[in-house]
Motif scaffolding. Structure first.
Motif: not given
Ligand SMILES: Cc1cc2nc3c(=O)[nH]c(=O)nc-3n(C[C@H](O)[C@H](O)[C@H](O)COP(=O)(O)O)c2cc1C
Length: 217
Positions: A142-143, A147, A176
């Motif tokens: 995941s970011k 971000q 994402q």
């Protein structure tokens, strides 16, 4: 199981047992679909026998093995369709998770083989594989919040919880590609940074954010 627990438990599952979904759970899913179709002006359909929706060639390309059942995500076609599919489709995904089923959103599938009913003025946007997984999937890379956030000044607790749940949302190829902006008046904007099926992603992200933030935005 709460919706937050369902969010934390859910991962895309690409390998399924051949077992059919029991009649009792089919009925529960169909009740939920009826409710979501009404509020979302959609025509989501549970197709018990997924047949060749995910055929061997596609399996090799995407790694998604044939699921016993599938949800055809169909709806009245206007500029909001993809987001509505994402938002209400994810409500259904989380409901399925809460009754012990596994799912995988799948943009790559055979549109002819799925056997969905598509009326005049409607479009078939995407599919969701559903059934009992051979595994439970695993957390995606995941970011981090920084971000995907655009915010000046202090961030309220509810906003941070919303972002935390948004980062657990499934997105196409785990892209994402969204930004969540907190405005001075505490309203929220969801910004689409493009990419494949990104408006479906945005609807899913909004669904997760609202659950985390415990408010409609
Ligand atoms: C709009 C959309 C389309 C997707 N299409 C596919 C697909 O065609 N095949 C597939 O295996 N996974 C597909 N996925 C699943 C994503 O790859 C997955 O959500 C992402 O890698 C994050 O993993 P997670 O769902 O386990 O959190 C799709 C997801 C979304 C939201």
């Amino acid at each position: 199981m709460t919706e937050i627990e369902a969010i934390k438990d859910r991962h895309s599952v690409r390998s399924y047992k051949p077992d059919k979904i029991e009649a009792e759970k089919i009925a529960m899913l169909n009740d939920k679909i009826k409710e979501l179709n009404e509020v979302g002006n959609l025509h989501l359909q549970l197709i018990e026998d997924a047949g060749n929706t995910y055929n061997k060639l596609l399996n090799r390309v995407t790694g998604l093995g044939s699921a016993p059942s599938v949800i055809a995500c169909v709806g009245h076609d206007d500029e909001t369709l993809d987001q509505r599919i994402g938002y209400y489709g994810e409500k259904l995904v989380l409901f399925a998770q809460s009754i012990g089923l596994n799912t995988c959103w799948a943009g790559t599938f055979n549109k002819k083989n799925i056997g969905a009913e598509v009326r005049d003025g409607e479009s078939l946007v995407i599919s969701i594989a559903i059934g009992y997984g051979n595994d439970k999937g695993k957390p995606h890379r995941s970011k981090n919040p920084e971000q995907v956030i655009e915010a000046k000044g202090d961030r309220p607790y509810w906003f941070n919880k919303g972002v935390e749940m948004a980062l657990l949302a499934p997105t196409a190829i785990n892209q994402q590609k969204f930004v969540i902006r907190l405005n001075n008046d505490e309203s929220i904007d969801f910004i689409d940074k493009g990419g494949i099926l990104s408006q479906v992603d945005l609807g899913i992200v909004k669904c997760h954010f609202e659950i985390g933030a415990e408010r409609k935005v």
